[in-house]
Design an enzyme around this catalytic site. Structure first.
Site, PDB file in Angstrom:
ATOM      1  N   ASP A 201      24.823  12.233  23.100  1.00 15.01           N
ATOM      2  CA  ASP A 201      23.341  12.265  22.354  1.00 15.01           C
ATOM      3  C   ASP A 201      22.285  11.512  23.461  1.00 15.01           C
ATOM      4  OD1 ASP A 201      21.552  12.829  19.985  1.00 15.01           O
ATOM      5  OD2 ASP A 201      21.393  10.415  20.678  1.00 15.01           O
ATOM      6  N   GLU A 256      40.850   9.520  31.823  1.00 19.33           N
ATOM      7  CA  GLU A 256      42.045   8.205  31.456  1.00 19.33           C
ATOM      8  C   GLU A 256      43.053   9.278  30.479  1.00 19.33           C
ATOM      9  OE1 GLU A 256      40.774   4.947  29.707  1.00 19.33           O
ATOM     10  OE2 GLU A 256      39.496   4.614  31.510  1.00 19.33           O
TER      11      GLU A 256
HETATM   12  C1  NOJ Z   1      19.152  14.060  19.663  1.00 19.87           C
HETATM   13  C2  NOJ Z   1      19.812  14.497  18.566  1.00 19.87           C
HETATM   14  O1  NOJ Z   1      20.174  15.719  18.446  1.00 19.87           O
HETATM   15  C3  NOJ Z   1      18.490  14.257  17.443  1.00 19.87           C
HETATM   16  O2  NOJ Z   1      18.861  14.904  16.060  1.00 19.87           O
HETATM   17  C4  NOJ Z   1      18.455  12.792  17.018  1.00 19.87           C
HETATM   18  O3  NOJ Z   1      17.478  12.589  16.160  1.00 19.87           O
HETATM   19  C5  NOJ Z   1      18.012  12.051  18.406  1.00 19.87           C
HETATM   20  N1  NOJ Z   1      18.835  12.667  19.526  1.00 19.87           N
HETATM   21  C6  NOJ Z   1      18.159  10.794  18.324  1.00 19.87           C
HETATM   22  O4  NOJ Z   1      19.755  10.371  18.240  1.00 19.87           O
END
Ligand code: NOJ
Ligand code: MG
Length: 545
Positions: A201, A256
């Site tokens: 993310d 790993e």
């Molecule tokens: C991207 C994610 O896809 C989204 O849903 C989220 O709100 C933000 N990153 C923060 O983690």
């Protein structure tokens, strides 16, 4: 291509667990629900599932605010449920990827509770704390995603903490080696349990400039159109060199556990910067998301040009990928309309590279309108008009109450129109969006040219986008897409491109011979198999699987 390349051949399907299938009637999807619907995915023919976060979380950002990286939130089930899901998926040949949220934790994570408890706490430096700037305000001019200062004042300890997303999502301090090791260990925890990889993310916001230099204004900012944070050029707090180095170290951790684990990453930066995340010698992220199709104008020349630029920019050995939708973007059927959503499906599944399919795209689901008063996503309040509830509504499995998603009250409405697009209704309909997806996925599986074949653009004009996928053995598959509503004619690129219609987004053309030129109906996409291809013009197998 060996097993280590499964993700190059494969199609990755994003599950938004809250909205996939609810097994216990609380209105929120869960892991046993996903298990119960695995047959849909194997019948459809995808190769891997990526689950949006299922870890313990206060759910301020519906799981993207993690309070325990190695657990499962009770709303989704238990660790046993996840183990069972992975085992059952693997038994069916499906890989399982988790979402990993390294940039920030929940403010309820024990690390932040400790870090915010006092300036002397041993975990103080696990987050990004700073004194006020000379004027008593924030230490730099950096903006967070929703457009105000990225620095949040913390009265009890008299410092600012840095957070790119919600107040309750403080950024971790990735300059701290203890943070790095603790977070790498969370990867190892899941890899050891058999997880096949991760979607990372918000990778580009991991590290910030250590001198806190101010960002310059963005001269091409379009107020009202662009996201509010874009009024600044985020050069000092986004995509820093340290982040690229850390991406390569994440890859080492994953390696790993063998050469068949994969890292996907959400970036959202321009093309050249995206390419940097592949890393030198392929030692970085294998699938740095290519988000162009999420926002590109639906224009044949523009898209053809982008495909050329994107493929040309790939470093040696890097593999392309394509994303049409996700839980943060309006659904493709709402952006383009139902007819062009079918064309888009052909594009996604025949361009060179790994396709990433968002749940419900295979049904042609649209955004469900949610009035502001009923909005659940906090972004709906922070940036009016940008709430993400509409694309996160539950999957309609059948026409029954709750769409077969839940026996209770769904956390977001299923939506009348989406209900009519339910999976059961589409399953045996040869003309449905679901059947189109299944046929495309079957075709990919049977057709190396469409997966590993070279890409060769075909000259076309107006709304037509066309290309060949070719094998060293001389197979030439033609894909022709009409991105507009009017009929169009495409001159074939030489006699060798003659063949017959293998698949069309519209009825009645299968098996039609093609030579010299190809007539496309309005809003039609066609895949033409080369003459002599053995599997040409097969009927789809729509039996329940
Ligand atoms: C991207 C994610 O896809 C989204 O849903 C989220 O709100 C933000 N990153 C923060 O983690
Ligand atoms: Mg950060």
């Amino acid at each position: 291509m060996g097993d280590a390349d499964w993700w190059r051949r494969g199609v990755i399907y994003q599950i938004y667990p809250r909205s996939f299938m609810d097994s216990d009637g609380d209105g929120v999807g869960d892991l046993p629900g996903i298990l119960a619907r695995l047959d849909h995915l194997t019948w459809l023919g995808v190769d891997a599932i990526w689950l949006s976060p299922v870890h313990p979380s206060p759910m301020d950002d519906f799981g993207y605010d993690v309070s325990d990286y190695t657990g499962v939130d009770p709303v989704f089930g238990t660790l046993d449920d996840l183990d069972r899901l992975v085992a059952e998926a693997h038994r069916r040949g499906l890989r399982v990827l988790l979402d990993w949220v390294p940039n920030h934790t929940s403010d309820q994570h024990p690390w932040f509770r400790a870090s915010s408890s006092s300036r002397d706490d041993p975990r103080r430096d696990w987050y990004v704390w700073r004194d006020p700037g000379p004027d008593g305000g924030p230490p730099s001019n950096w903006l967070r995603y929703v457009g105000d200062s990225a620095w949040r004042w913390h009265e009890p300890t008299g410092q600012f903490y840095y957070r790119v997303f919600l107040d309750s999502q403080p950024d971790l301090n990735w300059r701290n080696p203890e943070v790095q090791e603790a977070m790498f260990d969370t990867l190892r925890f899941w890899l050891a349990r058999g997880i096949d990889g991760f979607r990372i993310d918000a990778l580009v916001v991991l590290v910030e400039d250590d001198r806190l230099r101010d960002n310059p204004p963005n001269p091409s900012y379009r107020p009202g159109e662009d996201f509010p944070y874009m009024r600044e050029l985020s050069v000092w707090n986004v995509d820093r060199p340290e982040t690229r180095e850390l991406a390569a170290r994440m890859r080492k951790v994953v390696d790993e556990f063998g050469d068949d684990r994969v890292l996907l990453a959400e970036l959202g930066v321009p093309l050249e910067q995206t390419m940097a995340y592949y890393g030198g010698d392929g030692g970085g992220i294998q699938v740095p998301f290519n988000f162009e199709l999420l926002t590109a104008a639906w224009d044949a020349r523009g898209i053809a040009g982008y495909v050329d630029r994107y493929l040309a920019a790939l470093p040696a050995g890097a593999w392309p990928n394509w994303v049409l939708g996700n839980h943060d973007s309006p659904r493709v059927a709402s952006r383009l309309g139902p007819a062009q959503a079918r064309v888009a499906a052909v594009l996604l599944l025949t361009l060179p590279g790994t396709p990433i399919l968002y749940q419900g795209e295979e049904l042609g689901l649209g955004d469900v309108p949610i009035p502001p008063s009923a909005a659940i996503d906090p972004i709906a309040q922070l940036v009016p008009g940008r709430g993400r509830d509409p694309e996160r509504t539950p999957m309609p499995w059948d026409a029954g109450p709750g769409g077969g998603f839940t026996t209770g009250r769904p956390w977001l409405p299923v939506g009348e129109e989406n209900l009519s697009l339910n999976a059961a209704a589409q399953r045996d309909d040869p003309a449905s969006m679901l059947t189109l997806h299944r046929r495309l996925l079957q075709l990919r599986r049977q057709t190396p040219a469409l997966v590993t074949g070279a890409y060769q653009p075909v000259e076309a004009d107006g709304d037509v986008l066309a290309y060949l996928r070719t094998t060293p053995g001389g197979d030439r598959w033609l894909v022709a897409l009409n991105l507009g509503p009017s009929p169009a004619r495409l001159a074939l690129p030489g006699p060798a491109a003659a063949g017959r219609v293998e698949l069309s987004t519209q009825p009645g053309r299968d098996g039609e011979p093609v030579a010299g030129s190809l007539d496309l109906r309005g809003d039609e996409a066609v895949v033409v198999s080369p003459t002599g291809h053995a599997d040409a013009a097969q009927e789809p197998d729509t039996r329940p699987g």
